[in-house]
Scaffold this motif. Sequence first.
Motif, PDB file in Angstrom:
ATOM      1  N   ARG A   1     109.221  61.199  28.609  1.00 15.58           N
ATOM      2  CA  ARG A   1     109.860  59.825  27.786  1.00 15.58           C
ATOM      3  C   ARG A   1     110.586  60.886  27.454  1.00 15.58           C
ATOM      4  O   ARG A   1     110.767  61.671  26.817  1.00 15.58           O
ATOM      5  N   LYS A   2     112.260  60.084  27.179  1.00 17.24           N
ATOM      6  CA  LYS A   2     113.130  60.958  26.657  1.00 17.24           C
ATOM      7  C   LYS A   2     113.032  60.647  25.236  1.00 17.24           C
ATOM      8  O   LYS A   2     113.295  61.526  24.310  1.00 17.24           O
ATOM      9  N   LYS A   3     112.585  59.739  24.330  1.00 19.79           N
ATOM     10  CA  LYS A   3     111.933  59.345  23.179  1.00 19.79           C
ATOM     11  C   LYS A   3     111.136  60.532  22.638  1.00 19.79           C
ATOM     12  O   LYS A   3     111.693  61.014  21.749  1.00 19.79           O
ATOM     13  N   ASP A   4     109.935  60.417  22.722  1.00 19.52           N
ATOM     14  CA  ASP A   4     108.801  61.013  22.776  1.00 19.52           C
ATOM     15  C   ASP A   4     108.597  62.091  23.292  1.00 19.52           C
ATOM     16  O   ASP A   4     107.620  62.925  22.728  1.00 19.52           O
ATOM     17  N   LYS A   5     108.905  62.711  24.191  1.00 22.39           N
ATOM     18  CA  LYS A   5     108.817  63.684  24.825  1.00 22.39           C
ATOM     19  C   LYS A   5     107.641  63.837  25.163  1.00 22.39           C
ATOM     20  O   LYS A   5     106.512  64.399  25.591  1.00 22.39           O
ATOM     21  N   SER A   6     106.827  61.896  25.692  1.00 23.15           N
ATOM     22  CA  SER A   6     105.599  62.337  26.160  1.00 23.15           C
ATOM     23  C   SER A   6     105.516  61.425  27.546  1.00 23.15           C
ATOM     24  O   SER A   6     106.464  61.847  28.122  1.00 23.15           O
ATOM     25  N   VAL A   7     104.280  62.303  28.561  1.00 28.72           N
ATOM     26  CA  VAL A   7     103.991  62.008  29.690  1.00 28.72           C
ATOM     27  C   VAL A   7     104.250  60.120  29.697  1.00 28.72           C
ATOM     28  O   VAL A   7     103.096  59.854  30.125  1.00 28.72           O
ATOM     29  N   GLY A   8     104.826  59.292  31.132  1.00 30.60           N
ATOM     30  CA  GLY A   8     104.493  58.432  30.597  1.00 30.60           C
ATOM     31  C   GLY A   8     103.690  58.759  32.650  1.00 30.60           C
ATOM     32  O   GLY A   8     104.112  59.547  33.751  1.00 30.60           O
ATOM     33  N   PHE A   9     103.861  57.386  33.492  1.00 30.53           N
ATOM     34  CA  PHE A   9     103.715  57.222  34.456  1.00 30.53           C
ATOM     35  C   PHE A   9     104.566  56.183  35.852  1.00 30.53           C
ATOM     36  O   PHE A   9     104.910  54.915  34.360  1.00 30.53           O
ATOM     37  N   ARG A  10     104.710  56.515  36.849  1.00 30.74           N
ATOM     38  CA  ARG A  10     105.852  55.161  37.778  1.00 30.74           C
ATOM     39  C   ARG A  10     104.942  55.602  39.030  1.00 30.74           C
ATOM     40  O   ARG A  10     103.872  56.503  39.151  1.00 30.74           O
ATOM     41  N   ALA A  11     105.147  54.436  39.735  1.00 29.39           N
ATOM     42  CA  ALA A  11     104.506  53.722  40.948  1.00 29.39           C
ATOM     43  C   ALA A  11     105.338  53.502  41.724  1.00 29.39           C
ATOM     44  O   ALA A  11     106.400  53.427  41.429  1.00 29.39           O
ATOM     45  N   LEU A  12     104.686  54.154  42.989  1.00 28.43           N
ATOM     46  CA  LEU A  12     105.629  53.414  43.932  1.00 28.43           C
ATOM     47  C   LEU A  12     104.821  52.451  45.079  1.00 28.43           C
ATOM     48  O   LEU A  12     104.431  53.487  45.402  1.00 28.43           O
ATOM     49  N   VAL A  13     105.198  51.423  45.039  1.00 29.09           N
ATOM     50  CA  VAL A  13     104.852  50.946  45.844  1.00 29.09           C
ATOM     51  C   VAL A  13     104.634  50.190  47.249  1.00 29.09           C
ATOM     52  O   VAL A  13     106.544  49.679  47.083  1.00 29.09           O
ATOM     53  N   SER A  14     104.562  50.440  48.453  1.00 26.95           N
ATOM     54  CA  SER A  14     104.524  49.659  49.997  1.00 26.95           C
ATOM     55  C   SER A  14     104.411  48.499  50.195  1.00 26.95           C
ATOM     56  O   SER A  14     103.130  49.093  49.887  1.00 26.95           O
ATOM     57  N   PHE A  15     104.366  47.849  50.431  1.00 26.52           N
ATOM     58  CA  PHE A  15     104.313  46.047  51.253  1.00 26.52           C
ATOM     59  C   PHE A  15     103.919  46.083  52.546  1.00 26.52           C
ATOM     60  O   PHE A  15     104.894  46.721  52.962  1.00 26.52           O
ATOM     61  N   ARG A  16     103.164  45.660  52.541  1.00 29.00           N
ATOM     62  CA  ARG A  16     103.416  45.033  54.189  1.00 29.00           C
ATOM     63  C   ARG A  16     104.136  44.286  54.573  1.00 29.00           C
ATOM     64  O   ARG A  16     104.574  44.091  56.347  1.00 29.00           O
ATOM     65  N   ASN A  17     104.949  43.529  53.992  1.00 35.21           N
ATOM     66  CA  ASN A  17     105.948  43.179  54.500  1.00 35.21           C
ATOM     67  C   ASN A  17     106.981  44.520  54.635  1.00 35.21           C
ATOM     68  O   ASN A  17     108.302  43.260  54.847  1.00 35.21           O
ATOM     69  N   GLY A  18     107.072  45.255  54.139  1.00 38.41           N
ATOM     70  CA  GLY A  18     107.727  46.059  54.838  1.00 38.41           C
ATOM     71  C   GLY A  18     108.480  46.586  53.349  1.00 38.41           C
ATOM     72  O   GLY A  18     110.012  47.579  53.019  1.00 38.41           O
ATOM     73  N   LEU A  19     108.371  45.702  51.859  1.00 43.94           N
ATOM     74  CA  LEU A  19     109.002  45.938  50.379  1.00 43.94           C
ATOM     75  C   LEU A  19     108.820  47.165  49.541  1.00 43.94           C
ATOM     76  O   LEU A  19     107.554  47.237  50.338  1.00 43.94           O
ATOM     77  N   THR A  20     109.771  48.335  49.816  1.00 40.19           N
ATOM     78  CA  THR A  20     108.911  49.223  48.734  1.00 40.19           C
ATOM     79  C   THR A  20     110.028  49.242  47.458  1.00 40.19           C
ATOM     80  O   THR A  20     111.637  49.008  47.789  1.00 40.19           O
ATOM     81  N   VAL A  21     108.898  49.441  46.690  1.00 40.66           N
ATOM     82  CA  VAL A  21     109.235  49.184  45.197  1.00 40.66           C
ATOM     83  C   VAL A  21     108.863  50.297  44.270  1.00 40.66           C
ATOM     84  O   VAL A  21     108.168  50.511  44.249  1.00 40.66           O
ATOM     85  N   LEU A  22     109.929  50.625  43.616  1.00 43.73           N
ATOM     86  CA  LEU A  22     109.426  51.539  42.192  1.00 43.73           C
ATOM     87  C   LEU A  22     109.155  51.223  41.229  1.00 43.73           C
ATOM     88  O   LEU A  22     110.267  50.231  40.253  1.00 43.73           O
ATOM     89  N   LEU A  23     107.288  51.024  40.416  1.00 43.55           N
ATOM     90  CA  LEU A  23     107.719  50.431  39.390  1.00 43.55           C
ATOM     91  C   LEU A  23     107.361  51.711  37.713  1.00 43.55           C
ATOM     92  O   LEU A  23     106.978  52.351  38.430  1.00 43.55           O
ATOM     93  N   GLN A  24     108.138  50.719  36.799  1.00 44.94           N
ATOM     94  CA  GLN A  24     108.273  51.748  35.735  1.00 44.94           C
ATOM     95  C   GLN A  24     108.026  51.483  34.433  1.00 44.94           C
ATOM     96  O   GLN A  24     109.632  50.699  34.582  1.00 44.94           O
ATOM     97  N   GLN A  25     107.921  51.372  33.350  1.00 38.29           N
ATOM     98  CA  GLN A  25     108.229  51.129  32.140  1.00 38.29           C
ATOM     99  C   GLN A  25     108.233  49.562  31.868  1.00 38.29           C
ATOM    100  O   GLN A  25     109.070  48.858  31.809  1.00 38.29           O
ATOM    101  N   GLY A  26     107.331  48.785  32.522  1.00 37.58           N
ATOM    102  CA  GLY A  26     107.266  47.061  32.891  1.00 37.58           C
ATOM    103  C   GLY A  26     108.687  47.031  33.917  1.00 37.58           C
ATOM    104  O   GLY A  26     108.389  45.706  34.079  1.00 37.58           O
ATOM    105  N   VAL A  27     109.542  47.434  34.204  1.00 42.56           N
ATOM    106  CA  VAL A  27     110.502  47.037  34.845  1.00 42.56           C
ATOM    107  C   VAL A  27     110.213  47.127  36.496  1.00 42.56           C
ATOM    108  O   VAL A  27     109.668  48.434  37.277  1.00 42.56           O
ATOM    109  N   ILE A  28     111.179  46.436  37.713  1.00 39.40           N
ATOM    110  CA  ILE A  28     111.643  47.445  38.859  1.00 39.40           C
ATOM    111  C   ILE A  28     112.603  47.889  38.955  1.00 39.40           C
ATOM    112  O   ILE A  28     113.840  47.300  38.617  1.00 39.40           O
ATOM    113  N   VAL A  29     112.173  49.318  38.931  1.00 43.22           N
ATOM    114  CA  VAL A  29     113.706  49.677  38.912  1.00 43.22           C
ATOM    115  C   VAL A  29     115.120  49.666  40.028  1.00 43.22           C
ATOM    116  O   VAL A  29     115.803  49.396  40.211  1.00 43.22           O
ATOM    117  N   TRP A  30     113.738  49.512  41.464  1.00 41.93           N
ATOM    118  CA  TRP A  30     115.186  49.626  42.288  1.00 41.93           C
ATOM    119  C   TRP A  30     113.201  49.694  43.602  1.00 41.93           C
ATOM    120  O   TRP A  30     112.043  49.206  43.507  1.00 41.93           O
TER     121      TRP A  30
END
Length: 995
Positions: free
Chosen positions: A389-418
């Motif tokens: 994280r940019k503010k406090d330099k702490s370690v955060g977690f992100r996740a890449l989720v792939s769905f069976r219907n073909g959708l792939t999303v990047l989850l980070q800090q409570g939002v869908i980044v893309w």
Amino acid sequence: MLTSSLKRTMKLILCMLAALAAVEGATAMFEDQAGTYDWYRQHIGLVSSASFHPSKPRVCVATAQSVVGCLNLRDGSLAWRKALGSTSDSPAAILLPKSSNFVTVAEGYLRAFDLEGNLLWQRKVLSSTAVPSLAGLAASDDSQERILLLQNGELQLLDPSDGTVLGTEQVLSALAKPAKIAVGSGSRNFVVTLNSGSREAVLVELQDAKKGHFGRKVAIESPLILSDVLSASADTVAVLSHDGKALCVASVRGTESAVRFTCTQLSELVPELPASESFRVDGTSGGYVLFGHPGAALLAADEEGGLKLVKYFPDAISVSLEIRADNDAFFGVLEESAAGGGVKLSVIRSNNGDVVQVESFPSPTASERLVGPAPVFTPSGLVLGTFVRKKDKSVGFRALVSFRNGLTVLLQQGVIVWSRDESLASITDTLFVDLPAKQANGTALEAAEGLKVDFNTRLRYQVLGAKVQLKLNSQAEAEEFLLLRGALSDKNTPFRDVNGFRKLLLALTSTGRLAALHNGDGRLLWSRSFPQDAMPTKLLPWRGYHDIQHSPEILLLRETQPGAYAAVLNAHTGEQLWHLPLIFGIAKVVPLHAPMHEGSAVQSVYLLVEKVEIAAAEAAPVLRLLPDSVSSRKHVAVSERSLHFFMQGHDPRTLAGYRLATIEDSSVAVAVPAILSWQVNFADSVLAVAYRNPTEPIQSSVKVLSDRSIKYKYLNPNLLFVATGIANGVPSDSVAAGVDSLSEEVTVHLLDTVTGRILHRQSHLGARGPVTAVLTENAVLYYFRDIDTGRFVATSMELYDATPGRQFNVLDYLFNPNSTRPVSSLKPTPVEVQTQSFFSRLVPRAATVTRTEQGITAKQLLIVTNTDQVYALDRRWVDPRRPKKQKLTQDELEEGLVPFQDTLPISPLSFATLDRQVLGIRGVNVEPTRLESTCLMFVHGVDLFYTRLAPAKGFDSLEDDFNYALLLAALVGLTGGAVILQYMAKQTSLNQKWK
């Protein structure tokens, strides 16, 4: 003598004429025309595995379409991608973080790429029917990263820098089925592998990974039959039993003595965990994570191999592998949000099950209109990564989720980044249908919003177009011209046009999605999703109307059991009109060539061949009529003599033909029996089959030769092309017996599917498959591989009616319909075959042909190449009558013949896909328009490409962006110049008379 002013006027007129000629004569595509009639969409495929790089903004993925690549973490764009083969299997891939090498194995090659897609090295692995297993050995303080490859039962340790084999160890017998591999890194590094279905696993210690030395090899016996679900933790090994009801664990601390698995029933270990058809076991630093969808359990393993439940997650729908951060280990658990309409990501500490982070995310939203039940977002994979994280330099977690219907999303800090929708990378079937008329009521297709334009805007567009074509424009004017061209274009309006250029493109995917795309720009208009157990497998036309106010209807078929069905949908709205469950599986769909007319509607009729068990494969097939009604049975009874079809037998060297028995006039739906008409047993396996499209229009049944003689084309709608031989890469009996491989041959047969009679047969010695063939009108083009030269050979055949004494009569041709009808299979006629072979620089994978509304325009052969492009081959280059001389007569030039060359030429301007590479091409769909010169082409694979084709140029229309202002200015200029010239000529004559 002409005066100087008259000369200047004539020069001006000549310049205007030259400019006008340039406008009308330009046929090439300029840079500003790119994207006018074509569009291109890039995909990477359905993600099957992924890995985050620990320090660089890259996530590297492998997909079910045999593609590997890396995505940019900031926006999800493609950083690079590579297709590893033509199969639809997901390649094994690992990311080595220290060296930043992305290592893959597929199609018999082990390859390493860097994060920019550059190939660092590759080496061929041992050829085998078994799929290689790949694993990575992480670097430690005193060792380096290593690659572990299991192939043919041999374990190899490789250096990731150059692929050098450091050491080998034979651990398993070489079986045809793939073996699994797991790596443990506790007090000492070890590798465990086993064959699925056995009662034994093999453990091999890595004594010195740096030098490639293997240590002790120990067999671990099990009381139960083991599956291929294998994993390893720090000092234990876990394998799921073959029935999926028990987990077998063994400790590897004291490998000096015999080691055995201790099996525990899952119902005792985790009573809350529901039964699942596919459990997954992932190793952690202190135990295992057991996932069964839904539900996951964190298990701790002791030194003796005993297991105990640490924590149970009842709502888990996906679980990630373990990652390390801040000298600790974590894994992710994905759950459905309690509020509904979203997901919740929990990060769990591996040693005690504590939840260190919980974030909720909304459900992904679609940009198109959704029809029918809402799509179900079922995760197929979860990958956990870290960031600072940019503010406090702490370690955060992100996740890449792939769905069976073909959708792939990047989850980070409570939002869908893309998000990336990759469902269209798995298209299995496509269909063009007409868009609704502009006056139609109730259409669900909304008009595209565009700029409001007036007369001044249109005039400005014409002026800018003239300046651009005369190269008098500035850069700002060129950009303004492109903007106005898009705003004024009507290619994206959701209504049909007079010329039939605008169409609705329906695409059926393997993810259970039916998508409706506008062929103007490829945007999605609507989509409909189907559950996994009810996904349709075939898309067909069903009902069309002459009345433009009615929407066409399409047919969806699910051919497999359980859950086979037939459903009819409104093509414009996606609304389901009716649904018919089927109690049988479908082996083949036989469309009737002649549609059934019901008032103002045209109804398609199909025969569904029931799928039978292997034991009953020799029995005659049973057919079902769709739709099964009184009118359809009467229609089939009228066409009964022309209803014949063929099927491949249980033996791949056998083809059988069938005809329909007498259809009873019954008001109750009954099965239609089929009668065996013929059966042909070939000496070799069938490599390729091709037949003519029964709806293909044929303008003329004769061909006029250069000497003004007439030949009747052999137009048999029941003609079947069959190629037999040995496929490339398959060992043959002759090779096993030590016979020269040049004695192998590819044999082609031309059969009549009504009688089974072989009309023509020819063999090519020293040839092998694969064979690619296309049949159109009376011509056949097929490719095969020449063993001696290693090149592909294209052979062209043209068939003519060789009936002696048959004369051409103009009156019969104009007024006697029997003179142009196709030949009858029941009254065989002699066939004259003209053939010629050419070497081909292109390596073909598939072939089709262009198609226009009336069949007047000369056809082009569309060849799908191994470079994932489509090449438009003019039929003149493969004309078997090409003269073997360089100087042609005037008659031969008039006929359009080209001098013979042994190698077909390649023109860069003849690629129908332009400069695009359509990765992993699986199909090419060609649709005629109402203009005879033009047809539409849609190419689908991992990528999508659409364009217009004009095989004989646009002889019956002007270009859409034709500059009428420049034409009007030229005509006005010519008229004014003529008036001025006439006045000046009178003045010159008058002056001469006064002299």
